[in-house]
Scaffold this motif. Structure first.
Motif, PDB file in Angstrom:
ATOM      1  N   LYS A 157       0.846  -1.192   0.000  1.00  0.00           N
ATOM      2  CA  LYS A 157       0.000   0.000   0.000  1.00  0.00           C
ATOM      3  C   LYS A 157       0.886   1.248   0.000  1.00  0.00           C
ATOM      4  CE  LYS A 157      -3.675  -2.367   2.547  1.00  0.00           C
ATOM      5  NZ  LYS A 157      -4.518  -2.371   3.775  1.00  0.00           N
ATOM      6  N   ILE A 158       0.825   1.999  -1.087  1.00  0.00           N
ATOM      7  CA  ILE A 158       1.635   3.211  -1.206  1.00  0.00           C
ATOM      8  C   ILE A 158       1.219   4.215  -0.126  1.00  0.00           C
ATOM      9  CG2 ILE A 158       2.268   5.136  -2.710  1.00  0.00           C
ATOM     10  CD1 ILE A 158       1.785   3.330  -5.075  1.00  0.00           C
ATOM     11  N   GLY A 159       2.221   4.759   0.583  1.00  0.00           N
ATOM     12  CA  GLY A 159       1.929   5.709   1.640  1.00  0.00           C
ATOM     13  C   GLY A 159       1.634   5.069   2.979  1.00  0.00           C
ATOM     14  N   GLY A 160       1.650   3.757   3.037  1.00  0.00           N
ATOM     15  CA  GLY A 160       1.384   3.067   4.292  1.00  0.00           C
ATOM     16  C   GLY A 160       2.603   3.051   5.188  1.00  0.00           C
ATOM     17  N   THR A 161       2.441   2.463   6.363  1.00  0.00           N
ATOM     18  CA  THR A 161       3.523   2.410   7.348  1.00  0.00           C
ATOM     19  C   THR A 161       4.134   1.019   7.459  1.00  0.00           C
ATOM     20  OG1 THR A 161       1.916   1.980   9.119  1.00  0.00           O
ATOM     21  CG2 THR A 161       2.518   4.292   8.692  1.00  0.00           C
ATOM     22  N   GLN A 162       3.734   0.099   6.591  1.00  0.00           N
ATOM     23  CA  GLN A 162       4.221  -1.257   6.687  1.00  0.00           C
ATOM     24  C   GLN A 162       5.692  -1.342   6.282  1.00  0.00           C
ATOM     25  OE1 GLN A 162       1.696  -2.009   2.802  1.00  0.00           O
ATOM     26  NE2 GLN A 162       2.552  -3.932   3.493  1.00  0.00           N
ATOM     27  N   PHE A 163       6.389  -2.317   6.849  1.00  0.00           N
ATOM     28  CA  PHE A 163       7.767  -2.573   6.450  1.00  0.00           C
ATOM     29  C   PHE A 163       7.780  -3.282   5.102  1.00  0.00           C
ATOM     30  CE2 PHE A 163       8.139  -2.756  11.207  1.00  0.00           C
ATOM     31  CZ  PHE A 163       8.767  -1.527  11.324  1.00  0.00           C
ATOM     32  N   ILE A 164       8.853  -3.038   4.331  1.00  0.00           N
ATOM     33  CA  ILE A 164       8.954  -3.636   3.010  1.00  0.00           C
ATOM     34  C   ILE A 164      10.411  -3.741   2.607  1.00  0.00           C
ATOM     35  CG2 ILE A 164       8.678  -1.360   1.913  1.00  0.00           C
ATOM     36  CD1 ILE A 164       7.491  -2.780  -0.510  1.00  0.00           C
ATOM     37  N   SER A 165      10.751  -4.802   1.888  1.00  0.00           N
ATOM     38  CA  SER A 165      12.046  -4.918   1.250  1.00  0.00           C
ATOM     39  C   SER A 165      11.901  -5.780   0.009  1.00  0.00           C
ATOM     40  CB  SER A 165      13.083  -5.530   2.186  1.00  0.00           C
ATOM     41  OG  SER A 165      14.331  -5.674   1.507  1.00  0.00           O
ATOM     42  N   GLU A 166      12.464  -5.281  -1.096  1.00  0.00           N
ATOM     43  CA  GLU A 166      12.543  -6.064  -2.325  1.00  0.00           C
ATOM     44  C   GLU A 166      13.943  -6.633  -2.514  1.00  0.00           C
ATOM     45  OE1 GLU A 166       9.709  -4.002  -5.471  1.00  0.00           O
ATOM     46  OE2 GLU A 166      11.151  -2.573  -4.667  1.00  0.00           O
ATOM     47  N   ASP A 167      14.763  -6.542  -1.475  1.00  0.00           N
ATOM     48  CA  ASP A 167      16.147  -7.002  -1.539  1.00  0.00           C
ATOM     49  C   ASP A 167      16.171  -8.522  -1.668  1.00  0.00           C
ATOM     50  OD1 ASP A 167      18.826  -7.682  -1.067  1.00  0.00           O
ATOM     51  OD2 ASP A 167      19.112  -5.922   0.203  1.00  0.00           O
ATOM     52  N   GLN A 168      16.815  -9.010  -2.712  1.00  0.00           N
ATOM     53  CA  GLN A 168      16.876 -10.448  -2.955  1.00  0.00           C
ATOM     54  C   GLN A 168      17.496 -11.198  -1.786  1.00  0.00           C
ATOM     55  OE1 GLN A 168      18.619 -11.459  -6.694  1.00  0.00           O
ATOM     56  NE2 GLN A 168      18.777 -13.641  -6.246  1.00  0.00           N
ATOM     57  N   ARG A 169      18.387 -10.523  -1.041  1.00  0.00           N
ATOM     58  CA  ARG A 169      19.042 -11.179   0.087  1.00  0.00           C
ATOM     59  C   ARG A 169      18.121 -11.380   1.272  1.00  0.00           C
ATOM     60  NH1 ARG A 169      23.365  -6.668  -0.835  1.00  0.00           N
ATOM     61  NH2 ARG A 169      21.351  -5.781  -1.412  1.00  0.00           N
ATOM     62  N   MET A 170      16.962 -10.735   1.250  1.00  0.00           N
ATOM     63  CA  MET A 170      15.950 -10.942   2.278  1.00  0.00           C
ATOM     64  C   MET A 170      14.980 -12.062   1.908  1.00  0.00           C
ATOM     65  SD  MET A 170      16.392  -8.711   4.825  1.00  0.00           S
ATOM     66  CE  MET A 170      18.137  -9.186   4.668  1.00  0.00           C
ATOM     67  N   SER A 171      15.142 -12.658   0.717  1.00  0.00           N
ATOM     68  CA  SER A 171      14.252 -13.723   0.254  1.00  0.00           C
ATOM     69  C   SER A 171      14.703 -15.070   0.799  1.00  0.00           C
ATOM     70  CB  SER A 171      14.243 -13.760  -1.273  1.00  0.00           C
ATOM     71  OG  SER A 171      15.503 -14.230  -1.759  1.00  0.00           O
ATOM     72  N   ALA A 172      13.907 -16.083   0.544  1.00  0.00           N
ATOM     73  CA  ALA A 172      14.287 -17.453   0.877  1.00  0.00           C
ATOM     74  C   ALA A 172      15.157 -18.006  -0.250  1.00  0.00           C
ATOM     75  CB  ALA A 172      13.049 -18.319   1.062  1.00  0.00           C
ATOM     76  N   PHE A 173      16.298 -18.579   0.102  1.00  0.00           N
ATOM     77  CA  PHE A 173      17.179 -19.151  -0.911  1.00  0.00           C
ATOM     78  C   PHE A 173      18.122 -20.150  -0.258  1.00  0.00           C
ATOM     79  CE2 PHE A 173      19.492 -15.390   0.572  1.00  0.00           C
ATOM     80  CZ  PHE A 173      20.764 -15.893   0.793  1.00  0.00           C
ATOM     81  N   GLY A 174      18.824 -20.875  -1.089  1.00  0.00           N
ATOM     82  CA  GLY A 174      19.846 -21.798  -0.623  1.00  0.00           C
ATOM     83  C   GLY A 174      21.147 -21.547  -1.355  1.00  0.00           C
ATOM     84  N   GLY A 175      22.253 -21.907  -0.728  1.00  0.00           N
ATOM     85  CA  GLY A 175      23.559 -21.735  -1.351  1.00  0.00           C
ATOM     86  C   GLY A 175      24.413 -22.976  -1.179  1.00  0.00           C
ATOM     87  N   ARG A 176      25.260 -23.232  -2.164  1.00  0.00           N
ATOM     88  CA  ARG A 176      26.206 -24.351  -2.116  1.00  0.00           C
ATOM     89  C   ARG A 176      27.575 -23.833  -2.521  1.00  0.00           C
ATOM     90  NH1 ARG A 176      22.392 -28.646  -5.515  1.00  0.00           N
ATOM     91  NH2 ARG A 176      20.586 -28.546  -4.087  1.00  0.00           N
TER      92      ARG A 176
END
Length: 395
Positions: A321-340
């Motif tokens: 919601k534009i103008g809202g107070t909610q937290f947000i991140s589109e940073d890929q490092r904040m997503s779920a992932f796995g590494g090898r």
């Protein structure tokens, strides 16, 4: 010891600490060269050590490169030097300097190539640690400083290692504190972040060939955690982080080799949970050579405020919601992932004074490699390589 020396011997793939612009995509690099600005303040010791008898000078060079389909991202060149000097038989002092040069493409909104821009950055860091040795106790105090054009960090630390009468059990305790100043190029920003750490751990000799260690660390930090270079990145101003580390080492006398196992569980107040498994085997060869292959597996869940790469117009995530107070991140490092990660290290003891080493590590990161249920739509894969060469002289 350099600023990153607490982790450089065993690169940890762990959640990226969301500091400043957080220019370095995969978290493995943040652990390798500490470009996040949050320094490793405290670390468990294997045992309450005796005072060193010889001084030591070492120099290392690290080169890091990563890429995603259609985009060569970051290149980092990081030389460092360190000096350790014994004093009067019961003291020693460690000092280190590191310089990082970063160039390439800045992190994108998720994996949209059009949102990437060219950037370059540099960092200078130094640290000093003073150690005092007693019969079964080692006390350490340290200070570290790191500076970039938009980020400064100062940290202090205190550590204690206390061994039992038979030296088979060692208790480790640590306290640390950091203060970071955060600005941003092209906008008015003058923020701070403060954090405090504590550590408790114990190492136990199980047999002449086996040793085990368990340690618990907790970090309490307040201040600015958002990405200053993203318009839609608003994160909580408090972060609690807890990590449990289990280590087991076994020595094979017949083969003159050592197996090292490490498991790390991490969780924080952002909602990220992770598991890290590290396996390496150091095999002594002839003529002073040692080879150490390494395997590392990592999996993390997404932060509670991470938004999926499903957009309306202007790359605004669906559901925000534009103008809202909610937290947000589109940073890929904040997503779920796995590494090898797969790597190998070669070292050679040239004589009683000189030692050389070189290592190469390949890292692969995929969104569908996570073990957690909050799996997100698949993001572009990320690949990275890390090359290190080092030289050490004891005198």
């Amino acid at each position: 010891m350099t600023t990153s020396s607490n982790v450089s011997d065993s690169l940890q793939i762990e959640p990226s600490l969301p500091t400043k612009k957080t220019v370095l995509g995969p978290s493995i690099l943040l652990a390798a060269v500490s470009l996040s600005g949050v320094l490793p303040l405290i670390s468990p010791q294997a045992q309450a050590e005796d005072a060193p008898e010889k001084a030591e000078f070492s120099s290392k060079y690290l080169r890091y490169r990563d890429s995603q389909p259609g985009l060569n991202r970051l290149t980092v060149n990081s030389p460092s030097i360190a000096l350790s000097v014994p004093i009067a038989g019961v003291w020693s002092i460690d000092a280190g300097l590191v310089a990082d040069q970063v160039s390439g493409a800045s992190p994108r909104y998720h994996t949209v190539i059009s949102s990437a821009s060219k950037m370059s950055d540099s960092r200078r860091a130094a640290d000093v640690k003073l150690h005092r040795y007693f019969e079964r106790v080692k006390l350490s105090a340290g200070v570290a400083y790191s500076t970039e054009h938009d980020y400064d960090s100062t940290a202090i630390s205190l550590n204690a290692s206390i061994a039992s009468d038979d030296n088979n059990t060692t208790w480790n305790f640590g306290l640390g504190s950091a203060k970071d100043k955060i600005t941003a190029t092209g906008r008015r920003l003058n923020e701070e972040r403060r954090g405090s750490d504590f550590l408790i751990g114990v190492s136990q000799v199980l047999s002449p060939q086996d040793i085990a260690q368990i340690s618990l660390t907790h970090t309490n930090a307040h201040g600015y955690f958002s990405d200053a270079y993203k318009s839609l990145d608003i994160r909580p101003r408090e972060r609690q982080q807890t990590a449990l580390n289990l280590k087991y080492h076994h020595y094979f006398p017949e083969a003159d080799g050592s197996l090292r196992l490490n498991y790390r569980h991490y969780q924080d107040s952002f909602g990220i949970r992770s598991h890290t498994i590290n396996i390496d085997y150091a095999q002594t060869l002839s003529a002073g050579w040692t080879i150490t292959p390494t395997l590392r597996l990592y999996s993390q869940s997404a932060a509670d405020f991470y938004f999926d790469p499903v957009y309306t117009i202007l790359y605004i995530p669906v559901g925000y919601k534009i103008g809202g107070t909610q937290f947000i991140s589109e940073d890929q490092r904040m997503s779920a992932f796995g590494g090898r990660s797969f790597g190998v290290k070669l070292s050679k003891q040239l004589d009683q004074h000189w030692q050389i080493d070189a290592s190469l590590e390949q890292y692969r990161q995929r969104s569908d490699w996570t073990f957690f249920k909050n799996r997100r739509p698949q993001l572009a894969p990320l690949d990275a390589s890390i090359l290190q060469v080092g030289l050490r002289y004891r005198f």
